[in-house]
Enzyme design. Structure first.
Site, PDB file in Angstrom:
ATOM      1  CB  SER A 116    -112.751 -15.470 -56.812  1.00  0.00           C
ATOM      2  OG  SER A 116    -113.523 -14.306 -57.059  1.00  0.00           O
ATOM      3  CB  THR A 117    -112.094 -10.960 -53.830  1.00  0.00           C
ATOM      4  OG1 THR A 117    -112.783 -10.737 -55.060  1.00  0.00           O
ATOM      5  CG2 THR A 117    -111.184  -9.773 -53.563  1.00  0.00           C
ATOM      6  CB  ALA A 150    -119.034  -7.090 -51.436  1.00  0.00           C
ATOM      7  CE  LYS A 188    -120.569 -10.928 -47.446  1.00  0.00           C
ATOM      8  NZ  LYS A 188    -119.542 -11.505 -48.331  1.00  0.00           N
ATOM      9  N   GLY A 196    -123.286 -14.655 -53.544  1.00  0.00           N
ATOM     10  CA  GLY A 196    -123.147 -15.296 -54.844  1.00  0.00           C
ATOM     11  C   GLY A 196    -122.572 -16.695 -54.749  1.00  0.00           C
ATOM     12  CD  GLU A 245    -120.252 -14.811 -47.412  1.00  0.00           C
ATOM     13  OE1 GLU A 245    -119.319 -15.078 -48.191  1.00  0.00           O
ATOM     14  OE2 GLU A 245    -121.310 -14.255 -47.784  1.00  0.00           O
ATOM     15  CE  LYS A 298    -117.537  -9.025 -57.708  1.00  0.00           C
ATOM     16  NZ  LYS A 298    -116.296  -9.116 -58.483  1.00  0.00           N
TER      17      LYS A 298
END
Length: 232
Positions: free
Chosen positions: A31-32, A86, A97, A99, A106, A124
């Protein structure tokens, strides 16, 4: 917009400013990263030339959504920059990492980049890794036996599910989420888990973050090493 979403937007926009014309980048997942991709898409629409190698099927969808040109490994195996999110970041910049289930791709993409830049909201940043369950990707063949060996390190583990069915990664593997609690030696744990037959990769990213973009007292900052760290 929630405070967390606001922070994600700010760090995503800041990360987009690190992409230079002509770069080949790794496009992360989550999402980030979505906020980063949105900002990067605006820069591309204004004339920025960039190519991206995705870290998941989800990041392929992001690229299509924001008109980010994609390449694959047949074009190049070297990236100028990888930008990703992250789930946890410790004061030594080690991370958890995975999730979203993309940890294997990645890590492969990050390892091909000359520089690795991670982005995270304040939630985070942790004093020690381990509150977030550690994802461990395992091959489906004999995963029950692999899980037994994992349980010797972490009795509190569960195969990840989605919609009542086993979650399957983009590489066709399963994920076991392991609740270790506090992880004091991420590098040693990463090595121990990697030695288990059937384990493909784990979500510990140790020594991979060259820089981190986060917020300190509401201000976007870039952390380029442990001397810049204020949390923990």
């Amino acid at each position: 917009m929630s405070e967390q979403d606001r922070q994600k937007q700010l760090v995503g926009e800041a990360a987009a400013g690190h992409v230079e014309d002509g770069m080949t980048i790794g496009l992360g997942t989550g999402s980030t990263v979505e906020r980063f991709a949105e900002s990067l898409g605006r820069r591309i629409a204004e004339g920025l030339s960039v190519r991206a190698l995705p870290t998941s099927e989800a990041s392929i969808d992001l690229a299509h959504r924001f008109d980010i040109p994609l390449i694959d490994w047949t074009v190049t195996t070297h990236l100028d920059l990888c930008i990703d999110g992250a789930d946890e970041v410790a004061p030594d910049l080690s991370m958890i990492k995975g999730g979203g289930g993309a940890l294997l791709w990645e890590k492969i993409v990050a390892s091909a980049a000359s520089r690795r830049l991670y982005i995270a909201d304040s939630s985070k940043l942790v004093g020690a890794l381990g509150t977030f369950p550690l994802p461990v990707e395992v091959v489906r063949f004999g995963h029950q036996a692999t899980a037994e060996k994992l349980a010797a390190h972490c009795p509190d583990l569960a195969r990840r599910e989605k919609g009542g069915e086993p979650f399957v990664t983009d590489s066709g593997n399963f994920i076991y989420d392991c609740r270790f609690g506090r992880i004091d030696d991420p590098a040693a744990l990463e090595a121990a888990l990697g030695a288990i037959p059937g384990v493909v990769e784990c979500g510990l990213f140790v020594g991979m973050a060259d820089s981190l973009i986060a917020l300190r007292d509401g201000v976007v900052v870039t952390v380029d090493g442990q001397t810049d760290v204020w949390w923990g």
